[in-house]
Motif scaffolding. Structure first.
Motif, PDB file in Angstrom:
ATOM      1  N   LEU A  56       7.594   7.851  -2.953  1.00 44.09           N
ATOM      2  CA  LEU A  56       6.659   7.145  -2.141  1.00 44.09           C
ATOM      3  C   LEU A  56       7.023   5.468  -2.091  1.00 44.09           C
ATOM      4  O   LEU A  56       7.417   5.189  -2.889  1.00 44.09           O
ATOM      5  CB  LEU A  56       5.102   7.468  -2.532  1.00 44.09           C
ATOM      6  CG  LEU A  56       5.106   8.921  -2.361  1.00 44.09           C
ATOM      7  CD1 LEU A  56       3.493   8.770  -3.000  1.00 44.09           C
ATOM      8  CD2 LEU A  56       4.825   9.243  -1.030  1.00 44.09           C
ATOM      9  N   ILE A  57       6.798   4.945  -0.980  1.00 44.79           N
ATOM     10  CA  ILE A  57       6.862   3.234  -1.022  1.00 44.79           C
ATOM     11  C   ILE A  57       5.365   2.790  -0.789  1.00 44.79           C
ATOM     12  O   ILE A  57       4.764   3.309  -0.065  1.00 44.79           O
ATOM     13  CB  ILE A  57       8.107   3.104  -0.075  1.00 44.79           C
ATOM     14  CG1 ILE A  57       7.468   3.014   1.650  1.00 44.79           C
ATOM     15  CG2 ILE A  57       9.478   3.671  -0.267  1.00 44.79           C
ATOM     16  CD1 ILE A  57       8.524   2.317   2.296  1.00 44.79           C
ATOM     17  N   THR A  58       5.561   1.516  -1.137  1.00 43.89           N
ATOM     18  CA  THR A  58       4.212   0.801  -1.056  1.00 43.89           C
ATOM     19  C   THR A  58       4.625  -0.425  -0.264  1.00 43.89           C
ATOM     20  O   THR A  58       5.552  -0.928   0.156  1.00 43.89           O
ATOM     21  CB  THR A  58       3.731   0.419  -2.415  1.00 43.89           C
ATOM     22  OG1 THR A  58       4.387  -0.616  -3.020  1.00 43.89           O
ATOM     23  CG2 THR A  58       3.533   1.618  -3.246  1.00 43.89           C
ATOM     24  N   MET A  59       3.366  -1.178   0.195  1.00 47.68           N
ATOM     25  CA  MET A  59       3.393  -2.264   0.756  1.00 47.68           C
ATOM     26  C   MET A  59       4.234  -3.463  -0.007  1.00 47.68           C
ATOM     27  O   MET A  59       5.037  -4.331   0.692  1.00 47.68           O
ATOM     28  CB  MET A  59       2.242  -2.799   1.268  1.00 47.68           C
ATOM     29  CG  MET A  59       1.652  -2.294   2.410  1.00 47.68           C
ATOM     30  SD  MET A  59       0.468  -3.402   3.122  1.00 47.68           S
ATOM     31  CE  MET A  59      -0.268  -2.454   4.616  1.00 47.68           C
ATOM     32  N   MET A 102       1.006  -1.155  -0.182  1.00 44.97           N
ATOM     33  CA  MET A 102      -0.039  -0.076   0.064  1.00 44.97           C
ATOM     34  C   MET A 102       0.880   1.223  -0.118  1.00 44.97           C
ATOM     35  O   MET A 102       2.189   1.238   0.573  1.00 44.97           O
ATOM     36  CB  MET A 102      -0.720   0.144   1.229  1.00 44.97           C
ATOM     37  CG  MET A 102      -1.931  -0.944   1.253  1.00 44.97           C
ATOM     38  SD  MET A 102      -3.222  -0.670   2.458  1.00 44.97           S
ATOM     39  CE  MET A 102      -4.439  -1.493   1.934  1.00 44.97           C
ATOM     40  N   LEU A 103       0.344   2.285  -0.399  1.00 45.97           N
ATOM     41  CA  LEU A 103       1.265   3.620  -0.558  1.00 45.97           C
ATOM     42  C   LEU A 103       1.281   4.211   0.663  1.00 45.97           C
ATOM     43  O   LEU A 103       0.170   3.993   1.583  1.00 45.97           O
ATOM     44  CB  LEU A 103       0.184   4.605  -1.538  1.00 45.97           C
ATOM     45  CG  LEU A 103       0.733   5.716  -1.757  1.00 45.97           C
ATOM     46  CD1 LEU A 103       2.151   5.792  -2.587  1.00 45.97           C
ATOM     47  CD2 LEU A 103      -0.121   6.816  -2.465  1.00 45.97           C
ATOM     48  N   LEU A 104       2.436   4.552   0.891  1.00 45.60           N
ATOM     49  CA  LEU A 104       2.884   5.429   2.109  1.00 45.60           C
ATOM     50  C   LEU A 104       3.302   6.768   1.828  1.00 45.60           C
ATOM     51  O   LEU A 104       3.948   6.902   0.634  1.00 45.60           O
ATOM     52  CB  LEU A 104       4.126   4.797   2.919  1.00 45.60           C
ATOM     53  CG  LEU A 104       4.044   3.337   2.817  1.00 45.60           C
ATOM     54  CD1 LEU A 104       5.189   2.938   3.607  1.00 45.60           C
ATOM     55  CD2 LEU A 104       2.728   2.722   3.103  1.00 45.60           C
ATOM     56  N   THR A 105       3.064   7.672   2.731  1.00 50.80           N
ATOM     57  CA  THR A 105       3.426   9.078   2.445  1.00 50.80           C
ATOM     58  C   THR A 105       4.722   9.215   2.917  1.00 50.80           C
ATOM     59  O   THR A 105       5.009   9.128   4.151  1.00 50.80           O
ATOM     60  CB  THR A 105       2.611   9.945   2.847  1.00 50.80           C
ATOM     61  OG1 THR A 105       1.234   9.821   2.326  1.00 50.80           O
ATOM     62  CG2 THR A 105       3.003  11.409   2.682  1.00 50.80           C
ATOM     63  N   VAL A 106       5.746   9.811   2.434  1.00 50.00           N
ATOM     64  CA  VAL A 106       7.229   9.795   2.923  1.00 50.00           C
ATOM     65  C   VAL A 106       7.242  11.482   2.765  1.00 50.00           C
ATOM     66  O   VAL A 106       6.662  12.269   2.061  1.00 50.00           O
ATOM     67  CB  VAL A 106       8.215   9.280   2.262  1.00 50.00           C
ATOM     68  CG1 VAL A 106       8.081   7.705   2.369  1.00 50.00           C
ATOM     69  CG2 VAL A 106       8.215   9.584   0.663  1.00 50.00           C
ATOM     70  N   THR A 107       8.445  11.940   3.736  1.00 53.07           N
ATOM     71  CA  THR A 107       8.663  13.289   3.795  1.00 53.07           C
ATOM     72  C   THR A 107       9.432  13.796   2.501  1.00 53.07           C
ATOM     73  O   THR A 107       9.391  14.915   1.910  1.00 53.07           O
ATOM     74  CB  THR A 107       9.596  13.639   4.658  1.00 53.07           C
ATOM     75  OG1 THR A 107      10.799  12.732   4.936  1.00 53.07           O
ATOM     76  CG2 THR A 107       8.858  13.428   6.181  1.00 53.07           C
TER      77      THR A 107
END
Length: 345
Positions: free
Chosen positions: A10-13, A1-6
């Motif tokens: 973006l990385i996902t599951m 799943m999509l993650l929000t990074v600073t």
């Protein structure tokens, strides 16, 4: 799943699963502290997620693994709120959404890729159930859209579609709208038709240019590239138009990509002493409220923005509720209509 990074990436599951050599389901369980996953593996995956500022999409997990209903908030991205066409699309989305128990959150990209990308990140972080978007003029990279799709966030394009992403879209028949408009100009005696276009990188620009070109060719008139300009707003039209009207072979008609541009042409031509439509015919594309507020009233192509919005919301909600498979690409076309008024003969 999509993650929000600073940072920008973006990385996902899927990325985490690949890092640990496990399935996405295992990552999901580890992040939810499921005891079916060993303590050591849970802690390792959770530590990696924290290190990369991972925000799991709980709603996406609910959609896949449970019967829990997702949030009923639809994220909508518009290029600019000031345009009548986009506001009419929002009206269509809102009415269809409200009737089916959904609400919408609206964000403006202001025609900037970077802002559009950040909006997608925020929509994901705030767990919208899906996104409806018309891309910004300068969007040439599409990873932010692909990230949403990779994480089962339904995505529907309207008006300005993204050809680099295979997903559902709702458009008007831009080609036929342009073809019919230019055909009308030619049938009323015009022979030198100028075309003011939005950036050719946009699919709508290509389709409207092709309609313009084919109408000319079908009437035995070659395309004159010096009569084609990239101009899609009133202020630029007021700057560009005098040069064309001062030419010895000046245009006797203008077809503009939207009503605001057409009104800029109209204002400039009248200021320069030309009579409309006796000297110059003008046709726009939208049929917004300004089309009947100018003098003479504007001939234009009706885009039926409200209908576009209704169709886009219908597709998105259908995908959220499982009525339309999330992987199925829906392509819907809303027909245009030429509305003839006082700026053409």
């Amino acid at each position: 799943m999509l993650l929000t990074v600073t940072g920008p990436k973006l990385i996902t599951m899927k990325d985490i699963a690949r890092e640990f050599g496990v399935s996405v389901a295992t990552v999901s369980r580890a992040l939810s502290d499921n005891s079916r996953i060993s303590k050591d593996r849970r802690e390792a995956i959770q530590a990696y997620a924290r290190e990369h500022n991972f925000y799991p999409n709980i709603i996406g997990a609910q959609l896949r693994y449970s019967r829990v209903r997702p949030t009923r908030i639809i994220g909508v991205i518009v290029p600019q709120l000031v345009h009548y066409y986009f506001s009419s699309i929002l009206s269509g989305i809102e009415e269809e959404a409200f009737a089916r128990g959904y609400q919408m959150v609206v964000a403006q990209s202001n025609e900037r890729y970077e802002r559009e990308e950040k909006i997608c990140q925020q929509f994901y972080k705030n767990k919208v159930c899906g996104v409806i978007v018309s891309q910004a003029k300068d969007t040439l990279m599409y990873e932010h859209f692909r990230k949403l799709m990779d994480n089962d966030i339904p995505l529907v394009f309207y008006d300005r579609i993204c050809t680099g992403v295979e997903t559902s879209r709702v458009v008007v028949d831009d080609y036929m709208g342009a073809y019919n408009a230019v055909t009308h100009l030619l049938q009323t005696g015009c022979r030198r038709v100028a075309f003011y276009s939005s950036p050719i990188s946009l699919e709508i620009s290509k389709n409207r240019y092709n309609g313009y070109k084919d109408a000319l060719l079908h009437h035995g008139i070659p395309v004159n590239d010096s009569l084609v300009r990239f101009c899609d707003n009133r202020s630029d039209a007021e700057v560009i138009t005098p040069e064309l009207l001062e030419r010895p072979d000046r245009p006797d008609a203008f077809f503009a990509v939207n009503d605001d541009t057409a009104i800029g042409i109209l204002y400039t031509a009248k200021r320069m002493g030309f009579h409309i439509p006796d000297d110059i015919s003008i046709c726009g594309f939208t049929n917004g409220e300004r089309a009947i507020a100018c003098d003479p009233m504007l001939t234009t192509v009706e885009q039926r923005g409200k209908r576009v919005g209704e169709e886009a919301a219908n597709i998105l909600i259908g995908q959220v509720e499982g009525l339309i498979p999330i992987g199925k690409v829906e392509r819907r076309v809303v027909r245009t209509k030429l509305v003839i008024r006082g700026t053409t003969r």
